[in-house]
Design a protein around this motif. Structure first.
Motif, PDB file in Angstrom:
ATOM      1  N   HIS A 173      11.595   3.418  -5.673  1.00 36.09           N
ATOM      2  CA  HIS A 173      10.648   2.435  -6.223  1.00 36.09           C
ATOM      3  C   HIS A 173       9.558   3.168  -7.010  1.00 36.09           C
ATOM      4  CE1 HIS A 173      12.326   0.827  -2.407  1.00 36.09           C
ATOM      5  NE2 HIS A 173      12.545  -0.244  -3.162  1.00 36.09           N
ATOM      6  N   PRO A 174       9.904   3.677  -8.203  1.00 34.37           N
ATOM      7  CA  PRO A 174       8.948   4.484  -8.975  1.00 34.37           C
ATOM      8  C   PRO A 174       7.728   3.700  -9.459  1.00 34.37           C
ATOM      9  CG  PRO A 174      10.899   3.985 -10.283  1.00 34.37           C
ATOM     10  CD  PRO A 174      11.195   3.544  -8.884  1.00 34.37           C
ATOM     11  N   TYR A 175       7.806   2.368  -9.468  1.00 37.33           N
ATOM     12  CA  TYR A 175       6.671   1.557  -9.909  1.00 37.33           C
ATOM     13  C   TYR A 175       5.848   1.028  -8.736  1.00 37.33           C
ATOM     14  CZ  TYR A 175       9.139   1.739 -14.336  1.00 37.33           C
ATOM     15  OH  TYR A 175       9.777   2.180 -15.474  1.00 37.33           O
ATOM     16  N   GLY A 176       6.069   1.590  -7.558  1.00 38.87           N
ATOM     17  CA  GLY A 176       5.274   1.202  -6.398  1.00 38.87           C
ATOM     18  C   GLY A 176       5.861   0.011  -5.657  1.00 38.87           C
ATOM     19  N   HIS A 177       5.081  -0.502  -4.705  1.00 41.68           N
ATOM     20  CA  HIS A 177       5.549  -1.580  -3.831  1.00 41.68           C
ATOM     21  C   HIS A 177       4.620  -2.797  -3.871  1.00 41.68           C
ATOM     22  CE1 HIS A 177       7.193   2.212  -2.250  1.00 41.68           C
ATOM     23  NE2 HIS A 177       8.189   1.497  -1.771  1.00 41.68           N
ATOM     24  N   GLU A 178       3.777  -2.894  -4.894  1.00 37.06           N
ATOM     25  CA  GLU A 178       2.760  -3.939  -4.888  1.00 37.06           C
ATOM     26  C   GLU A 178       3.330  -5.351  -5.002  1.00 37.06           C
ATOM     27  OE1 GLU A 178      -0.630  -3.466  -7.323  1.00 37.06           O
ATOM     28  OE2 GLU A 178      -1.057  -1.444  -6.636  1.00 37.06           O
ATOM     29  N   ARG A 179       4.548  -5.483  -5.531  1.00 36.96           N
ATOM     30  CA  ARG A 179       5.136  -6.820  -5.601  1.00 36.96           C
ATOM     31  C   ARG A 179       5.551  -7.326  -4.219  1.00 36.96           C
ATOM     32  NH1 ARG A 179       8.681  -7.169 -11.252  1.00 36.96           N
ATOM     33  NH2 ARG A 179       6.874  -7.306 -12.621  1.00 36.96           N
ATOM     34  N   SER A 180       5.466  -6.467  -3.210  1.00 40.11           N
ATOM     35  CA  SER A 180       5.697  -6.926  -1.838  1.00 40.11           C
ATOM     36  C   SER A 180       4.712  -8.026  -1.476  1.00 40.11           C
ATOM     37  CB  SER A 180       5.540  -5.762  -0.848  1.00 40.11           C
ATOM     38  OG  SER A 180       6.475  -4.747  -1.105  1.00 40.11           O
ATOM     39  N   GLU A 181       3.512  -7.940  -2.060  1.00 41.83           N
ATOM     40  CA  GLU A 181       2.498  -8.975  -1.809  1.00 41.83           C
ATOM     41  C   GLU A 181       2.985 -10.337  -2.300  1.00 41.83           C
ATOM     42  OE1 GLU A 181      -2.110  -9.957  -3.086  1.00 41.83           O
ATOM     43  OE2 GLU A 181      -1.383  -7.891  -3.210  1.00 41.83           O
ATOM     44  N   GLY A 205       0.796  -1.228   0.000  1.00 41.65           N
ATOM     45  CA  GLY A 205       0.000   0.000   0.000  1.00 41.65           C
ATOM     46  C   GLY A 205       0.827   1.275   0.000  1.00 41.65           C
ATOM     47  N   LYS A 206       2.144   1.153   0.142  1.00 42.63           N
ATOM     48  CA  LYS A 206       2.994   2.346   0.124  1.00 42.63           C
ATOM     49  C   LYS A 206       3.012   2.969  -1.267  1.00 42.63           C
ATOM     50  CE  LYS A 206       6.942   2.335   2.162  1.00 42.63           C
ATOM     51  NZ  LYS A 206       8.336   1.959   2.518  1.00 42.63           N
ATOM     52  N   LYS A 207       3.040   4.268  -1.311  1.00 41.45           N
ATOM     53  CA  LYS A 207       3.041   4.975  -2.593  1.00 41.45           C
ATOM     54  C   LYS A 207       4.422   4.886  -3.252  1.00 41.45           C
ATOM     55  CE  LYS A 207      -0.559   8.262  -1.268  1.00 41.45           C
ATOM     56  NZ  LYS A 207      -0.924   9.692  -1.085  1.00 41.45           N
ATOM     57  N   PRO A 208       4.473   5.029  -4.592  1.00 43.59           N
ATOM     58  CA  PRO A 208       5.770   5.037  -5.273  1.00 43.59           C
ATOM     59  C   PRO A 208       6.681   6.116  -4.689  1.00 43.59           C
ATOM     60  CG  PRO A 208       3.989   4.881  -6.869  1.00 43.59           C
ATOM     61  CD  PRO A 208       3.341   5.156  -5.530  1.00 43.59           C
ATOM     62  N   ASP A 209       7.975   5.819  -4.657  1.00 42.91           N
ATOM     63  CA  ASP A 209       8.928   6.793  -4.162  1.00 42.91           C
ATOM     64  C   ASP A 209      10.130   6.849  -5.104  1.00 42.91           C
ATOM     65  OD1 ASP A 209      10.521   4.553  -3.498  1.00 42.91           O
ATOM     66  OD2 ASP A 209       9.612   4.429  -1.513  1.00 42.91           O
ATOM     67  N   HIS A 210      11.154   7.590  -4.693  1.00 43.26           N
ATOM     68  CA  HIS A 210      12.321   7.794  -5.556  1.00 43.26           C
ATOM     69  C   HIS A 210      13.009   6.480  -5.902  1.00 43.26           C
ATOM     70  CE1 HIS A 210      15.784   9.777  -7.340  1.00 43.26           C
ATOM     71  NE2 HIS A 210      16.582   9.059  -6.556  1.00 43.26           N
TER      72      HIS A 210
END
Length: 395
Positions: free
Chosen positions: A87-95, A80-85
């Motif tokens: 990880h510009p494509y987000g964090h959804e692969r954490s799932e 659910g974390k927003k994209p950052d510097h």
């Protein structure tokens, strides 16, 4: 259970789709933590009391499920974390990472209890069984069935492979607990020492389930062919634009269920101005984001649809390609007049996966056959092997 989820859905109705996904994931993980902790405590108590390795194995399996639920909560919070510097494509692969860790834990548990069950088979012992043992096992089956329903419902609601996999694991637990219950009943009534064998069967079943889940989540992390439903959805949306002549080379990159990037080549009349083509592609990209939450980038391909010579050459190419009966399709068609009067024909050929003929062989054959029809022409061909979906040329 259904009413509880309906109430929860109303509570998070104002959240964004990504926030709702995280909320559902944390809810499912929290429910799993609580219910599996209860099952572990109950089963470990009756397992130690009765001396049953199969019940203890089943209890430790519930402990691994509890740990898995904790990883699920962590995974959804990270996703659910927003994209950052960084990880510009987000964090959804954490799932998917949390799902992989869950699967490894399950594999470890299975390996440990293969050994314990083999020891029990070699040195069997009598079990101490009473009505409490049977009642707790029946309660465990009922709670696990409730988990299956709960995880499946949420998994389908948010399209979560992790929760669908967790539902499958819970269903596996139902079958294993039924097997444990039956073995206890048989041993109590006949004196047959089945406990070690049932424990071994449960452990092997756990290993196979874990191996399947590991493969699923590794594929998610490495990247795999997108689902047919997603491709069909994008195809259908692209075909609604009457201003374009066709589209091809649709490529899809997923960085999680809600983080989808794609590119596509869109064909336009070459007589259009660049501003006209840009206006349409800009609208397509805008619509894809607002209607499907897909980050789409369009590449412009100009097509000379009014040139009679072009049309004749195009028809000859299609006739040659169709004659091979290999399921080949073409796109990106261009014709260039050379200084010596010869013609250079440039186009792409989409080669289906099952075709064994090499690109070089196809190139030689197509050039040979085109020269028999058109005279001094040279075909410069790009062969596509990673194309997703169908060619949609409307010329």
């Amino acid at each position: 259970m259904y009413l509880f989820l309906k109430y929860f859905k109303k509570r998070i109705a104002q959240q964004t789709p990504i926030e709702q996904r995280v909320s559902y994931g944390i809810l499912s993980g929290s429910v799993g933590l609580g219910s599996n902790l209860i099952l572990f405590i109950l089963k470990i108590m009756i397992g130690l009391f009765s001396g049953s390795i199969s019940i203890i194995t089943d209890a430790i399996n519930n402990l691994s499920d509890m740990l898995s639920s904790g990883l699920t909560v962590i995974g959804f919070k990270m996703a659910g974390k927003k994209p950052d510097h960084e990880h510009p494509y987000g964090h959804e692969r954490s799932e998917s990472i949390s799902g992989l860790l869950i699967s490894i834990v399950i594999m470890f548990v299975g390996l440990q209890f293969v050994k314990s069950s083999l020891d029990k088979i070699i040195s069997p012992s009598a079990l101490r069984l009473n009505i409490t043992v049977y009642v707790i096992l029946v309660i465990s089956i009922i709670l696990k069935l409730a988990q299956v329903y709960f995880y499946r419902l949420i998994g389908k609601t948010i399209d979560s492979p992790t929760l669908i996999a967790t539902a499958k694991d819970s269903l596996n637990d139902v079958f294993t607990t039924i097997a444990v219950l039956l073995s206890a009943l048989i041993q109590a009534s006949t004196g047959w020492h089945l406990d070690g064998w049932v424990g071994l069967g449960v452990a092997i079943y756990i290993l196979f389930s874990a191996a399947s889940l590991i493969r699923t989540f590794i594929n998610d992390l490495l990247g795999h062919q997108p689902g047919h439903e997603l491709v069909e959805k994008m195809d259908a949306l692209l075909q609604t634009y009457d201003d374009i002549l066709g589209f091809h080379d649709l490529l899809i990159h997923q960085y999680g269920p809600n983080m989808i990037f794609a590119s596509v080549h869109v064909e336009f009349d070459s007589n259009w101005t660049l501003n006209q083509a840009h206006h349409v592609t800009d609208k397509i990209e805008h619509d894809f984001w607002h209607q499907a939450q897909i980050h789409l980038v369009c590449h412009i391909d100009p097509i000379d649809i009014n040139n009679q010579k072009y049309a004749k050459i195009y028809e000859a190419v299609q006739a040659v390609i169709k004659h091979y009966e290999l399921g080949l399709t073409t796109h990106d068609f261009h014709v260039e007049e050379l200084v010596n009067g010869d013609k250079l024909i440039q186009f792409d050929v989409v080669v289906p996966e099952h075709i064994t003929t090499s690109d070089d062989e196809l190139l030689v054959s197509i050039n040979h056959d085109l020269r028999k029809i058109l005279g001094q022409v040279t075909a410069e061909i790009t062969f596509d092997h990673n194309y997703i979906g169908d060619d949609h040329s409307l010329i």
